[in-house]
Write a protein that holds these residues in place. Structure first.
Motif, mmCIF file in Angstrom:
data_model
loop_
_atom_site.group_PDB
_atom_site.id
_atom_site.type_symbol
_atom_site.label_atom_id
_atom_site.label_comp_id
_atom_site.label_asym_id
_atom_site.label_seq_id
_atom_site.Cartn_x
_atom_site.Cartn_y
_atom_site.Cartn_z
ATOM 1 N N CYS A 40 -17.929 51.069 -20.367
ATOM 2 C CA CYS A 40 -17.877 49.663 -20.738
ATOM 3 C C CYS A 40 -17.434 49.536 -22.186
ATOM 4 C CB CYS A 40 -19.248 49.024 -20.540
ATOM 5 S SG CYS A 40 -19.778 49.064 -18.802
ATOM 6 N N ALA A 60 -14.668 46.778 -18.228
ATOM 7 C CA ALA A 60 -15.124 48.053 -17.681
ATOM 8 C C ALA A 60 -13.901 48.855 -17.277
ATOM 9 C CB ALA A 60 -16.036 47.831 -16.475
ATOM 10 N N CYS A 103 -21.693 46.507 -16.204
ATOM 11 C CA CYS A 103 -21.971 46.845 -17.599
ATOM 12 C C CYS A 103 -23.335 46.352 -18.078
ATOM 13 C CB CYS A 103 -20.866 46.290 -18.494
ATOM 14 S SG CYS A 103 -19.303 47.163 -18.291
#
Length: 134
Positions: free
Chosen positions: A80, A99, A118
């Protein structure tokens, strides 16, 4: 259909939400035993250099180490990141989360709306992204 129209349609599939639609740019063999993406930082920087409208002077860049998450029903490594970059007009955008999805140890796609993927990511500074040049 003209070739540029096909390329435009395919390009639109490279990005999306956390709802993984199955479109992939690497040979996804569907195996759950995925290797760790050893070169995730350089691959991600190379991609972002072309992805960002203006890769210079990115602000507040942060990245999380790759972790395995379930994406589209399969275990994949995901890293992330968040940052604020300039838009077409040269103005900074609000902080954005993204991501990066890896398949077989290679960058496959950037998910623009990662949502839960994330959640709880442990971010650390990503100064290499802030130092990109044209």
């Amino acid at each position: 259909m003209p070739l540029f129209a096909v390329a435009l349609m395919l390009g639109g599939c490279a990005f999306g939400s956390a709802d993984y639609d199955g479109v992939t740019y690497t040979a996804d063999r569907g195996v759950s035993d995925q290797p760790f993406p050893k070169n995730y930082r350089p691959e991600l920087l190379a991609f972002l250099h072309t992805y960002l409208n203006d890769p210079t002077n990115v602000r507040s860049a942060a990245i999380a180490e790759p972790v395995q998450r379930e994406v589209g029903g399969r275990q994949r490594y995901v890293t992330c990141l968040r940052y604020s970059a300039k838009d077409f007009g040269g103005h900074y955008t609000p902080m954005r989360d993204r991501a990066a999805l890896y398949i077989d140890g290679r960058l496959d796609r950037l998910i623009e709306k990662p949502g839960e993927i994330c959640a709880g990511a442990n971010y650390a500074p990503f100064p290499e992204l802030e130092k990109l040049t044209r």
